[in-house]
Design a protein around this motif. Sequence first.
Motif, mmCIF file in Angstrom:
data_model
loop_
_atom_site.group_PDB
_atom_site.id
_atom_site.type_symbol
_atom_site.label_atom_id
_atom_site.label_comp_id
_atom_site.label_asym_id
_atom_site.label_seq_id
_atom_site.Cartn_x
_atom_site.Cartn_y
_atom_site.Cartn_z
ATOM 1 N N ARG A 430 0.954 -1.361 -0.047
ATOM 2 C CA ARG A 430 -0.048 0.215 0.212
ATOM 3 C C ARG A 430 0.987 1.144 0.100
ATOM 4 N NH1 ARG A 430 -5.127 -1.617 4.461
ATOM 5 N NH2 ARG A 430 -6.288 -2.227 3.108
ATOM 6 N N THR A 431 1.956 1.255 0.709
ATOM 7 C CA THR A 431 2.767 2.075 0.585
ATOM 8 C C THR A 431 3.891 1.968 -0.402
ATOM 9 O OG1 THR A 431 4.234 1.366 2.474
ATOM 10 C CG2 THR A 431 2.050 2.621 3.565
ATOM 11 N N THR A 432 4.007 1.801 -1.369
ATOM 12 C CA THR A 432 4.775 1.270 -2.393
ATOM 13 C C THR A 432 6.073 1.147 -1.729
ATOM 14 O OG1 THR A 432 5.119 3.612 -2.591
ATOM 15 C CG2 THR A 432 2.905 2.699 -3.635
ATOM 16 N N ALA A 464 7.536 -7.555 -5.911
ATOM 17 C CA ALA A 464 9.135 -6.805 -5.460
ATOM 18 C C ALA A 464 10.134 -6.430 -6.731
ATOM 19 C CB ALA A 464 9.393 -7.081 -4.272
ATOM 20 N N SER A 465 10.372 -7.272 -7.054
ATOM 21 C CA SER A 465 10.768 -7.740 -7.808
ATOM 22 C C SER A 465 10.332 -6.857 -9.605
ATOM 23 C CB SER A 465 11.206 -9.542 -8.720
ATOM 24 O OG SER A 465 12.243 -10.252 -9.814
ATOM 25 N N GLY A 551 -0.372 0.659 -3.805
ATOM 26 C CA GLY A 551 -0.264 1.355 -3.813
ATOM 27 C C GLY A 551 0.820 1.801 -5.301
ATOM 28 N N THR A 552 -0.108 2.386 -5.587
ATOM 29 C CA THR A 552 0.978 3.440 -6.807
ATOM 30 C C THR A 552 2.458 3.495 -6.486
ATOM 31 O OG1 THR A 552 -0.885 4.153 -8.119
ATOM 32 C CG2 THR A 552 0.671 4.653 -9.140
ATOM 33 N N PRO A 553 3.303 2.773 -7.779
ATOM 34 C CA PRO A 553 4.655 3.144 -7.012
ATOM 35 C C PRO A 553 5.478 3.959 -7.369
ATOM 36 C CG PRO A 553 4.407 1.584 -9.258
ATOM 37 C CD PRO A 553 3.145 1.909 -8.901
ATOM 38 N N ARG A 555 8.811 4.970 -7.388
ATOM 39 C CA ARG A 555 10.190 4.060 -7.794
ATOM 40 C C ARG A 555 10.231 2.952 -7.843
ATOM 41 N NH1 ARG A 555 10.172 5.443 -1.368
ATOM 42 N NH2 ARG A 555 10.637 3.448 -1.267
ATOM 43 N N GLY A 556 12.382 3.000 -9.115
ATOM 44 C CA GLY A 556 11.517 1.352 -9.326
ATOM 45 C C GLY A 556 11.457 1.738 -10.836
ATOM 46 N N PRO A 557 11.960 0.857 -11.588
ATOM 47 C CA PRO A 557 11.803 0.666 -12.822
ATOM 48 C C PRO A 557 10.390 0.862 -13.376
ATOM 49 C CG PRO A 557 12.839 -1.193 -12.637
ATOM 50 C CD PRO A 557 12.886 -0.147 -11.114
ATOM 51 N N LEU A 558 9.427 0.505 -13.081
ATOM 52 C CA LEU A 558 7.841 0.352 -13.081
ATOM 53 C C LEU A 558 7.405 1.635 -13.273
ATOM 54 C CD1 LEU A 558 6.260 -2.102 -14.329
ATOM 55 C CD2 LEU A 558 4.978 -2.366 -12.293
ATOM 56 N N ALA A 559 8.004 2.196 -12.172
ATOM 57 C CA ALA A 559 6.958 2.862 -11.466
ATOM 58 C C ALA A 559 7.728 4.576 -12.493
ATOM 59 C CB ALA A 559 7.635 3.912 -9.826
#
Length: 846
Positions: A430-432, A464-465, A551-553, A555-559
């Motif tokens: 939820r907290t990304t 997570a991955s 939660g909408t991410p 951080r990270g590549p997907l975000a």
Amino acid sequence: MARQRGTFVGRRSALGVLAQDRQAGLTVIRGSEGIGKSALAQEFRRELRERGAVVLEIGCGGELPDWDQFGVTLLLAALREQFELLQADTRLPEAIDRVSRLCSPETYRSPWLRFCLLNALSTLFGRVSVTGRIAVLVEDAHRLGDPVLAIAVMRRAGHLVVATCALDSASGQDKLCAVADQVVDLGPLTEDETAVLLQRTLHAEPDPMLEGVLRRALGPLWGNPAAVLGAISRLRAEERLVVVHGAMCLRAPLSPVALPDRHHLVRALARFGEAGRDLVLLAAEPAGFAVDQLPVLAAATGRPVPEYGGTTDELVTLGILDCDASARLRCRVPAVAAALRTDATAEHLALLHADMAVRLRERLGDEGSAVLVEHVVAARTALPPDPDLARRLAAAPPVAGGRTEHLRAMWWHAAERAAPRAELIQHLVRTTEYDRLGRFVAEAARAGTDAAGRVQLTRAAVLASVHTGEPVDESVVAGEEASRAVLALLERWNAGVPLNLDALHACFPEDWLAPAVTRTPQPAGGARMRAACAVRDLVPLLSAVLGPDYGTPTRGPLAAHHRARKAFAAGDWTTALSAARELVLRGDADRTADEHVRVLAAEISGWRGEDDRAEAWLLNSPGVTSLPLWRGWAEAGLRAHTDVAGAFEIGWQAYHRHGRTGDVPGKGEMLARLVSLALRGDEPHRVRDVAALARRWREESGSASAEETHVLVSGLAEGDDVRIGQAVQTLRVRGEQYKIALLGQPDAVEVAHRIGAPRLLAHARALVADAPVPASASADADLSETHLAILDHIRAGRTNRQIAQALRMSEKTVEKNLTRLFAKAGCRTRYGLAVSALGQAEPVGV
């Protein structure tokens, strides 16, 4: 102020005060450490010398004997070094020699000899000014034991004296300012000045993410030139700065940004030793550190309480720490705490909290549960699992901003870990906090669990991955058959196989974290969902599958990919470019996502008039494209800024090579671009051809994307305001501002202005100016049979030559009649004339 390779930034009003035509007197430049006092003084020195003035520079920042209260040793060194610049009395060497003989510890111990020394200094400065007054620049005057007396002799000799003085100095700055003719106070740089300093220092435009990270790391020191320059120099030394398509970006943005060891706050901390280090690191934790816990800290470290109390007061005075309304110490400048961190810091702090927790538990028992819980949470695994502590944790509310660590501590100390494990995973999703989720899953798997728990952990590890791009920990991989089945979805994702809602539902059933909760069903065939799936943006799909748990991410590549797509459509192109750079800089992003953000970045650069940068974005994309229509769309868009006909050919060829069959990614965008280019090129037959392609796609596919594209393309091709309005309404609901600007709607100019791309703004203005206006009854009444016949031919898509042959007149006569028709219809193109209401009433013969 700050200088960068001879460039002075800001402080123009302060410089104007200094530059007033004054022949003598004392001006004090006052400000906090690193605020730019010396830079301002040096810029004033440069201007004085350009005017032909002689400037004597005396720096008080060098080594100065403790007994030399007047700074005579520094004065003599400056005079000898700059002697040739002084057009002085021939007796000046004699005066210098006399002062030199008097400059000794014995002189300062004797009131009479002190008087003699001041008299000798007065004589010296009098002889300096025999052939003309000079300007004396005294830097860091607050370092002198008695700056007032030292500077008074220069001032009495009739010289213009400019002294820089620290605002937070306790060594006479108030007295010096009291006798000054004027005081120039320096505060932080303005936002605009800081932006200029940043850009000039980096020698490139800073990416918004880099600026945001620096701003948060420096806190109240944002706008302090020395702090900004120091943080950048440390990032350079750590090789974390890199230029990506014209903007300076930050590698590893999640790693802390630290001030260099030479920064005055970091150096000041060194004199407090381990006590100062511990206080700053504890205060830098999310919960801060309660002042009333200083005795417990002292007991845990074996240091006296007064040492911690005195150190705390001094750190607050320095501006490193602050005490909030709840009596908690906070680190005001995160970059200072980051400068203290080492690989062993986290373990050191955990052990420190564990020691404090043990002492509190022994002393207070059940009475101090709230205070005890805070240390138990921060101790992490430094305390062995204890069900009694789990009970206390469950009964106590988490400190502000510390819910994640609180839940993790509950899991660690619980006798039965299934429920707290699920609660923590749900919270992290939820907290990304997907990076933390990956670390926790590995920790929980190593701690051991049952078969159902391992499947749950595997699902969390896959989630997570996908978000972080990091592989699943080996402790999770070696599991049950059911776990390996879940991992198969990750293998498909990493192999580039498209995922859909059905596959995600199978991996994340409703009860994967808790008893089944009814979720709102999401349509699998929605146009937005399919568009996201086509370019491997999983965020909308995961939101549909996980519902409010997701939660909408951030951080990270997907975000980064999702943020680039969303910001591009919404017209927030600065954010879109920043996200594209972030994804490209990682180097390990999904290939399709990487190419997609490059295409969007190229489109943005083209509309901004940065053609070279747009071509660079496209050139750096993979050689074998996975999004051929998207790439063709971007190439056609870039060419269209200079060659509309050539742009249409690029898009037309790309469509027929890659988009004739199936729902190929970018098909709708390409058809919309082609019809727009055909209309801009005033080629009615091309318009009809594109409309036919859109109609054929709708008939063959029947997908929501095909239907939406057909409504828009046919509406534009036929000038059907109803269908165009229907398409525009869909775009407005989705917030796709960019497309609204392209369609020439009444607010297109306003939207394009907000987006901030010059070419897009010009395009929108042209469309709005060229929009057909309803023909009035009087305009129709003035139409002749010839006019009406020409209108019919125009609407049939015929050229001037074909019209001339059909009506048996010259092409020049057709052109003259078209000019009159354009004026009556209020438009400037054949398309505008064709879709206007002109001539729709009963004709009147002439």
